[in-house]
Design an enzyme around this catalytic site. Structure first.
Site, PDB file in Angstrom:
ATOM      1  N   HIS A  45       9.431  -3.088   4.072  1.00  0.00           N
ATOM      2  CA  HIS A  45      10.313  -3.149   2.898  1.00  0.00           C
ATOM      3  C   HIS A  45      11.153  -1.876   2.858  1.00  0.00           C
ATOM      4  O   HIS A  45      10.695  -0.797   3.271  1.00  0.00           O
ATOM      5  CB  HIS A  45       9.505  -3.246   1.611  1.00  0.00           C
ATOM      6  CG  HIS A  45       8.842  -4.570   1.413  1.00  0.00           C
ATOM      7  ND1 HIS A  45       8.445  -5.005   0.171  1.00  0.00           N
ATOM      8  CD2 HIS A  45       8.514  -5.565   2.273  1.00  0.00           C
ATOM      9  CE1 HIS A  45       7.894  -6.202   0.280  1.00  0.00           C
ATOM     10  NE2 HIS A  45       7.918  -6.559   1.557  1.00  0.00           N
ATOM     11  N   GLU A  47      11.927   0.135   0.532  1.00  0.00           N
ATOM     12  CA  GLU A  47      11.329   1.253  -0.199  1.00  0.00           C
ATOM     13  C   GLU A  47      10.327   2.015   0.663  1.00  0.00           C
ATOM     14  O   GLU A  47      10.336   3.243   0.721  1.00  0.00           O
ATOM     15  CB  GLU A  47      10.602   0.753  -1.463  1.00  0.00           C
ATOM     16  CG  GLU A  47      11.482   0.034  -2.455  1.00  0.00           C
ATOM     17  CD  GLU A  47      11.433  -1.483  -2.283  1.00  0.00           C
ATOM     18  OE1 GLU A  47      11.598  -1.976  -1.140  1.00  0.00           O
ATOM     19  OE2 GLU A  47      11.252  -2.178  -3.292  1.00  0.00           O
ATOM     20  N   CYS A  75       8.097  -4.431  -5.406  1.00  0.00           N
ATOM     21  CA  CYS A  75       6.935  -5.318  -5.471  1.00  0.00           C
ATOM     22  C   CYS A  75       5.674  -4.477  -5.707  1.00  0.00           C
ATOM     23  O   CYS A  75       5.737  -3.239  -5.805  1.00  0.00           O
ATOM     24  CB  CYS A  75       6.817  -6.110  -4.171  1.00  0.00           C
ATOM     25  SG  CYS A  75       6.380  -5.094  -2.737  1.00  0.00           S
TER      26      CYS A  75
END
Length: 142
Positions: A45, A47, A75
């Site tokens: 991801h 991030e 998430c």
């Protein structure tokens, strides 16, 4: 946020999510887009990738006083990493109603049981960020 959006737009075969990590002085020190498909890595991801790069650049896994700007609400996995990295502020664009963990489906970043979390600002350029996702998924599902 505009810079994170531009990064997300570069994504072709990945869900278009862009993340920018800002130093305590407000300078961009790391940026990333999702790369789960390309790397076959479930943790790919934007991030997580920006946090990894930021730790290497800063020479410390503690990213205190740093800000993470991301086009989609983090998430649960990313929120956990944000807490562990001790990020001070998270700014995100589009809300992720089914899986978001910064206030939508869950509120991991502000859960007092997990310690002091970051300041969270959601909905920044929300329409533009949401359009990236709806355009991507619209093309995937003719």
């Amino acid at each position: 946020m505009r810079r994170a959006i531009e990064h997300a737009r570069q994504s072709k075969s990945e869900v278009p999510v862009g993340a920018i990590l800002l130093s305590p002085e407000g300078e961009a020190i790391a940026s990333a887009v999702n790369n789960r498909e390309a790397s076959q890595d479930p943790t790919g991801h934007a991030e997580i990738l920006a946090l990894r790069d930021g730790g290497q650049i800063m020479g410390d896994w503690r990213l205190e006083d740093c800000t993470l700007v991301v086009t989609l609400e983090p998430c649960v996995m990313c929120s956990g990493a944000i807490l562990e990295a001790r990020i001070s502020k998270v700014i995100f664009g589009a809300y992720d109603l089914p899986k978001g963990a910064a206030g939508s489906a869950y509120d991991v970043l502000r859960d007092p049981r997990l310690g002091v979390g970051p300041e969270v600002i959601g909905g920044v350029l929300e329409t533009e960020c949401a359009e990236l996702l709806s355009n991507f998924f619209g093309e995937q599902r003719p």
